[in-house]
Write an enzyme that holds these catalytic residues in place. Sequence first.
Site, mmCIF file in Angstrom:
data_model
loop_
_atom_site.group_PDB
_atom_site.id
_atom_site.type_symbol
_atom_site.label_atom_id
_atom_site.label_comp_id
_atom_site.label_asym_id
_atom_site.label_seq_id
_atom_site.Cartn_x
_atom_site.Cartn_y
_atom_site.Cartn_z
ATOM 1 N N LYS A 248 19.616 -10.512 15.404
ATOM 2 C CA LYS A 248 19.757 -11.997 15.412
ATOM 3 C C LYS A 248 20.746 -12.737 14.816
ATOM 4 O O LYS A 248 21.175 -12.204 13.869
ATOM 5 C CB LYS A 248 18.369 -12.615 15.209
ATOM 6 C CG LYS A 248 17.685 -12.360 13.978
ATOM 7 C CD LYS A 248 18.154 -12.519 12.621
ATOM 8 C CE LYS A 248 19.373 -13.522 11.952
ATOM 9 N NZ LYS A 248 19.551 -13.322 10.573
ATOM 10 N N TYR B 142 14.544 -18.175 12.428
ATOM 11 C CA TYR B 142 13.153 -17.740 12.028
ATOM 12 C C TYR B 142 12.169 -18.716 12.092
ATOM 13 O O TYR B 142 11.213 -18.692 12.759
ATOM 14 C CB TYR B 142 13.047 -16.938 10.755
ATOM 15 C CG TYR B 142 13.680 -15.552 10.474
ATOM 16 C CD1 TYR B 142 13.043 -14.834 11.679
ATOM 17 C CD2 TYR B 142 14.605 -15.125 9.958
ATOM 18 C CE1 TYR B 142 13.417 -13.272 11.288
ATOM 19 C CE2 TYR B 142 15.353 -14.022 9.982
ATOM 20 C CZ TYR B 142 14.410 -13.071 10.720
ATOM 21 O OH TYR B 142 15.136 -11.657 10.801
#
Length: 382
Positions: free
Chosen positions: A141, A236
């Site tokens: 990510k 996140y």
Amino acid sequence: MEKISRRSFVNKFGIGVSASVIATSIPSFLSAAEPEHIPYNGKKINLALCGLGIYANIVAESMQGSEYCNLAGIVTGTPSKAIKWKEKYNIPDKNIYNYENFDEIIKNKDIDMVYVILPNSMHKDFVIRSAKAGKHVITEKPMAIDVKECEEMIKACNDNKVQLALGYRLHYEPTHLEIKRLGQEKVFGQVRYIESLGYKTYDTIAKKPVDINSPANWRLNKKLSGGGPLMDLGIYCIQVSRYILGEEPISVTAQFGTINDKNRFSETEESISWQMVFPSGAMANGNTSCGYNIDRTYASADYGSFELSPGLSYGPYEGKTSKGPLKFPPIKQQQKQLDEISKVLLANKKLPDHITGEEGLKDIKIINAIYKAAETGKKIIL
Ligand code: NDP
């Protein structure tokens, strides 16, 4: 792995004081009898790690003992790392590549999958090159810098009939599976408000915050990173809000925070706050920063609340609900993630939607909208 019965789980972690508390606090998967673990001795997925920085070291350590995935190869631009990793992980010379000769991996039948752990702007090229070499790929990510790059990566994997996974380690972590269940099953009613705050980047090898003072650190270079803490950690916070609610945001507003260190943060934000509105009417406030340490997620629902603090770093996580503590034994997150992805690939099945490129693309669309909202001061409709 230790086998945990419902009784020992409650005793060990002190969940709840009454039957009603237990009913709402015990994860659903513990209510069924646990199947006996049968050791797996079949074929493993042979993995090559691409980019041997801080996180690749964490992944390599965590995957030792994996039943379904084997560290078989490396891709690095640093010859001294190749020597060190070769000795440490017993990697044969024929499975060691650099960024120039990487495409030769197409001829290497001993590598099934590549895990791209490079600076963000390099994810696209190496995912596409892996796909063209016929290898399944996991990319870290954020998936890429922008929507166009994500779409090109998905297309390349589809065209070459390989699967693309995102390195979302929390998707297999029990505490996060539980807050997802509490939210999506409406255990405390409809979640109305979420607050999720992301911490400074932490170097678990050096055991200190990542030295972003270093001019060499790619996270401060917008061309390499695509942005500041929103790309790195804020993702996140976006993820956790989306999976607690099981919904996609319909609009965002956002504000950049103060830049305290103009030398370091001349290209990227130092801090950013944002607000997302979801179809149910739920609101999620997010904040992430390189300037202060925060690591917390809180959800308020109609009849109660639940929270984790810490909740997004590497764990162990501390949590509570309005009915009692919420805590699970820590797991090797990266090993679990790789085992679950490998199991699916070994069974020749399709990866579940939540871990694919499409999931990574959804987050990049939201991140882009947050940046646009902060830059323009306007509400952005998704
Ligand atoms: P590092 O800077 O520690 O490592 C990146 C590695 O990429 C370098 O060590 C180097 O490896 C290689 N590299 C190739 N070109 C460059 C370049 N121009 N500048 C810098 N490095 C280069 O980064 P991290 O390991 O912290 O992050 C890598 C990726 O992992 C990022 O996308 C990040 O977002 C993600 N990440 C995910 C985490 C998670 O929890 N899922 C946690 C931390 C990071 P070599 O010397 O072998 O060529």
